[in-house]
Design a protein around this motif. Structure first.
Motif, PDB file in Angstrom:
ATOM      1  N   SER A  75       3.559   7.531   5.322  1.00  0.00           N
ATOM      2  CA  SER A  75       2.931   6.595   4.386  1.00  0.00           C
ATOM      3  C   SER A  75       3.219   5.170   4.819  1.00  0.00           C
ATOM      4  N   ILE A  76       2.472   4.251   4.199  1.00  0.00           N
ATOM      5  CA  ILE A  76       2.688   2.835   4.438  1.00  0.00           C
ATOM      6  C   ILE A  76       2.509   2.095   3.119  1.00  0.00           C
ATOM      7  N   ASP A  77       3.300   1.032   2.929  1.00  0.00           N
ATOM      8  CA  ASP A  77       3.239   0.244   1.698  1.00  0.00           C
ATOM      9  C   ASP A  77       3.060  -1.230   2.037  1.00  0.00           C
ATOM     10  N   LEU A  78       2.207  -1.895   1.275  1.00  0.00           N
ATOM     11  CA  LEU A  78       2.063  -3.348   1.335  1.00  0.00           C
ATOM     12  C   LEU A  78       2.591  -3.908   0.025  1.00  0.00           C
ATOM     13  N   LEU A  79       3.522  -4.844   0.103  1.00  0.00           N
ATOM     14  CA  LEU A  79       4.193  -5.366  -1.088  1.00  0.00           C
ATOM     15  C   LEU A  79       4.170  -6.876  -1.053  1.00  0.00           C
ATOM     16  N   TRP A  80       3.687  -7.483  -2.165  1.00  0.00           N
ATOM     17  CA  TRP A  80       3.689  -8.943  -2.224  1.00  0.00           C
ATOM     18  C   TRP A  80       3.851  -9.426  -3.663  1.00  0.00           C
ATOM     19  N   GLU A  81       4.289 -10.696  -3.773  1.00  0.00           N
ATOM     20  CA  GLU A  81       4.446 -11.342  -5.076  1.00  0.00           C
ATOM     21  C   GLU A  81       3.226 -12.205  -5.360  1.00  0.00           C
ATOM     22  N   ARG A  82       2.725 -12.113  -6.577  1.00  0.00           N
ATOM     23  CA  ARG A  82       1.585 -12.903  -7.008  1.00  0.00           C
ATOM     24  C   ARG A  82       2.039 -14.274  -7.493  1.00  0.00           C
ATOM     25  N   PRO A  83       1.124 -15.243  -7.609  1.00  0.00           N
ATOM     26  CA  PRO A  83       1.504 -16.562  -8.124  1.00  0.00           C
ATOM     27  C   PRO A  83       2.068 -16.530  -9.540  1.00  0.00           C
ATOM     28  N   ASP A  84       1.671 -15.527 -10.335  1.00  0.00           N
ATOM     29  CA  ASP A  84       2.177 -15.449 -11.707  1.00  0.00           C
ATOM     30  C   ASP A  84       3.534 -14.754 -11.797  1.00  0.00           C
ATOM     31  N   GLY A  85       4.131 -14.404 -10.651  1.00  0.00           N
ATOM     32  CA  GLY A  85       5.446 -13.783 -10.651  1.00  0.00           C
ATOM     33  C   GLY A  85       5.436 -12.273 -10.687  1.00  0.00           C
ATOM     34  N   SER A 121      -2.838   5.713   5.806  1.00  0.00           N
ATOM     35  CA  SER A 121      -1.439   5.506   6.175  1.00  0.00           C
ATOM     36  C   SER A 121      -1.264   4.522   7.325  1.00  0.00           C
ATOM     37  N   SER A 122      -2.285   3.722   7.591  1.00  0.00           N
ATOM     38  CA  SER A 122      -2.192   2.661   8.601  1.00  0.00           C
ATOM     39  C   SER A 122      -2.527   1.322   7.965  1.00  0.00           C
ATOM     40  N   THR A 123      -1.991   0.251   8.547  1.00  0.00           N
ATOM     41  CA  THR A 123      -2.263  -1.087   8.019  1.00  0.00           C
ATOM     42  C   THR A 123      -3.747  -1.412   8.076  1.00  0.00           C
ATOM     43  N   SER A 124      -4.400  -1.047   9.156  1.00  0.00           N
ATOM     44  CA  SER A 124      -5.819  -1.386   9.311  1.00  0.00           C
ATOM     45  C   SER A 124      -6.686  -0.706   8.257  1.00  0.00           C
ATOM     46  N   ALA A 125      -6.311   0.530   7.841  1.00  0.00           N
ATOM     47  CA  ALA A 125      -7.090   1.239   6.827  1.00  0.00           C
ATOM     48  C   ALA A 125      -6.768   0.758   5.421  1.00  0.00           C
ATOM     49  N   LEU A 126      -5.501   0.420   5.175  1.00  0.00           N
ATOM     50  CA  LEU A 126      -5.076   0.063   3.824  1.00  0.00           C
ATOM     51  C   LEU A 126      -5.384  -1.389   3.470  1.00  0.00           C
ATOM     52  N   LEU A 127      -5.375  -2.262   4.460  1.00  0.00           N
ATOM     53  CA  LEU A 127      -5.518  -3.691   4.191  1.00  0.00           C
ATOM     54  C   LEU A 127      -6.819  -4.058   3.478  1.00  0.00           C
ATOM     55  N   PRO A 128      -8.001  -3.511   3.867  1.00  0.00           N
ATOM     56  CA  PRO A 128      -9.218  -3.869   3.134  1.00  0.00           C
ATOM     57  C   PRO A 128      -9.173  -3.479   1.659  1.00  0.00           C
ATOM     58  N   VAL A 129      -8.511  -2.373   1.345  1.00  0.00           N
ATOM     59  CA  VAL A 129      -8.373  -1.971  -0.052  1.00  0.00           C
ATOM     60  C   VAL A 129      -7.493  -2.967  -0.797  1.00  0.00           C
ATOM     61  N   ALA A 130      -6.366  -3.317  -0.203  1.00  0.00           N
ATOM     62  CA  ALA A 130      -5.445  -4.258  -0.848  1.00  0.00           C
ATOM     63  C   ALA A 130      -6.085  -5.623  -1.048  1.00  0.00           C
ATOM     64  N   ALA A 131      -6.855  -6.074  -0.056  1.00  0.00           N
ATOM     65  CA  ALA A 131      -7.469  -7.400  -0.136  1.00  0.00           C
ATOM     66  C   ALA A 131      -8.569  -7.467  -1.184  1.00  0.00           C
ATOM     67  N   SER A 132      -9.069  -6.317  -1.644  1.00  0.00           N
ATOM     68  CA  SER A 132     -10.173  -6.307  -2.610  1.00  0.00           C
ATOM     69  C   SER A 132      -9.695  -6.292  -4.063  1.00  0.00           C
ATOM     70  N   ILE A 133      -8.385  -6.330  -4.307  1.00  0.00           N
ATOM     71  CA  ILE A 133      -7.860  -6.273  -5.674  1.00  0.00           C
ATOM     72  C   ILE A 133      -8.108  -7.596  -6.380  1.00  0.00           C
ATOM     73  N   VAL A 134      -8.686  -7.524  -7.575  1.00  0.00           N
ATOM     74  CA  VAL A 134      -8.959  -8.723  -8.368  1.00  0.00           C
ATOM     75  C   VAL A 134      -8.433  -8.516  -9.796  1.00  0.00           C
ATOM     76  N   ASP A 135      -8.218  -9.635 -10.488  1.00  0.00           N
ATOM     77  CA  ASP A 135      -7.756  -9.594 -11.880  1.00  0.00           C
ATOM     78  C   ASP A 135      -8.938  -9.389 -12.815  1.00  0.00           C
ATOM     79  N   ARG A 136      -9.440  -8.166 -12.865  1.00  0.00           N
ATOM     80  CA  ARG A 136     -10.523  -7.821 -13.772  1.00  0.00           C
ATOM     81  C   ARG A 136     -10.160  -6.506 -14.464  1.00  0.00           C
ATOM     82  N   PRO A 137      -9.892  -6.552 -15.764  1.00  0.00           N
ATOM     83  CA  PRO A 137      -9.477  -5.328 -16.473  1.00  0.00           C
ATOM     84  C   PRO A 137     -10.571  -4.265 -16.457  1.00  0.00           C
TER      85      PRO A 137
END
Length: 381
Positions: free
Chosen positions: A218-228, A240-256
């Motif tokens: 597995s692989i994990d991407l971990l970061w802190e947001r501006p709101d803490g 399980s690779s950075t290249s495959a997971l990164l587009p998913v992570a980059a598409s996260i938005v604050d929309r409930p």
């Protein structure tokens, strides 16, 4: 991961299990879960429970957790539990749905009924329009063809001192998985997180710099947001690779995103205590934090399923046939016998969905209020 249809069938099959029918949980069971290596655990469990289905073992432990006021929470990684098999989790979940109204410290009245606090009058609690229950984030580029399973736990007295955590689990039938978890603090200082333990540099995720943590497959991407707040995005299988997971992570938005299952009415002052993979929602009282209102999806419909949903429980009176949302339903007040809760049980069928729901509520609510809330339950998959 098992399909919704398979899970529903297993949930229905688990209805009616009574505590006295279950064998004692071996004292060494939890020690094995904590200490046995992941590779040896299934084989060891098979030997330990040769004469006991694993579902029975899991159900007994979850029942004990519920009666002692603890809550079996969704674990962000759940690697150990997943290896025990989806059937164990499905049957254990059915047990929790049936009895997991958290037990209070109020004295028991004769006959097993729970004594109401002084000044509490059934029917005196106001019902108001319920706030829509949501998951706070949206993944705009999710794994294709996979519906997320949302969970929330912590942040209320029901969970003790556990912090508020949200999780969205995207797992395909083939085992490919993306897990998005929102934490209130750096999760590396929390228990039972399960992030990879091999730091492998950093990568940009939008305006943030995410740490790359690798684990076993597995692989994990971990970061802190501006709101803490902190976000962990984990990938397994095809992700399980950075290249495959990164587009998913980059598409996260604050929309409930709204959950499929919703209350329409709720007691005034009660708030969301947690939800489990879009299958159940708990509301908790602001003044009596050990009181719980639980709405859960149940099996498919029909009169036999309606009666089966309350089979094996003991009641002060009933079950009573009622009409809910234009269809047949059942309602009863539990008497607290056999380890079940002294609470309301309401079973109804969702129009057009061929699905049952189970509503469990405090006996501080009136019969009419429980029926009014059942009338407003919705499910929009």
């Amino acid at each position: 991961m098992m399909s919704d249809q398979e899970l529903d069938a297993r949930l229905a099959a688990a209805v009616g299990v009574r505590d006295e029918a279950l064998p004692s949980l071996p004292e060494s069971f939890l020690d094995l879960l904590r200490n046995e290596s992941s590779e040896d655990l299934p084989r060891t469990l098979e030997g330990l429970f040769r004469d006991e289905p694993a579902s029975v073992v899991a159900a007994r432990q979850l029942a004990e957790d519920a009666r002692s006021g603890r809550r079996a929470s969704f674990r962000a990684r759940r690697r150990t539990l997943v290896r025990l098999g989806a059937g164990v989790l499905a049957l254990a979940a059915a047990w929790v749905v049936a009895i997991a109204v958290a037990s209070s410290d109020r004295p028991a009245a004769p006959g097993g009924r729970t004594e109401l606090p002084s000044g509490t009058v059934p029917g005196a609690i106001d019902l108001v329009a319920a706030e829509v229950v949501t998951f706070p984030l949206t993944v705009e580029a999710p794994p294709p063809g996979v519906r997320p399973m949302f969970s929330r736990w912590g942040g209320v007295p029901l969970f003790g001192d556990q912090p508020l955590v949200h999780a969205a689990d995207y797992t395909s039938d083939s085992g490919d998985r993306v897990l998005v978890v929102l934490y209130p603090e750096d999760p590396r200082g929390m228990d039972d997180v399960g992030l990879g333990d091999q730091p492998s540099g950093t990568v940009p995720v939008g305006a943030a710099e995410a740490e790359v943590l690798r684990g076993d497959g597995s692989i994990d991407l971990l970061w802190e947001r501006p709101d803490g707040l902190w976000v962990a995005v984990s990938g397994e299988g095809a992700y399980s690779s950075t290249s495959a997971l990164l587009p998913v992570a980059a598409s996260i938005v604050d929309r409930p995103q709204s959950l499929d299952l919703q209350f329409g009415l709720a007691p005034a002052g009660w708030k969301v205590g947690g939800y489990e993979e879009s299958r159940s929602i708990d509301l908790v009282s602001a003044t009596q934090p050990d009181e719980l209102l639980r709405l859960s999806l149940w099996a498919f419909g029909g009169d036999e399923a309606l009666d089966g949903a309350l089979e094996g429980l003991t009641f002060a009176d009933g079950p009573e046939p009622v009409t809910i949302q234009g269809g047949a339903g059942r309602m009863a007040l539990g008497d607290g016998g056999d380890g079940s809760c002294a609470c309301w049980y309401v079973v109804g069928q969702l129009p057009g969905a061929d699905r049952l729901f189970l509503l469990l509520g405090s006996d501080g609510l009136s019969r009419e209020q429980m029926l009014a809330m059942a009338e407003q339950v919705t499910f929009t998959p």
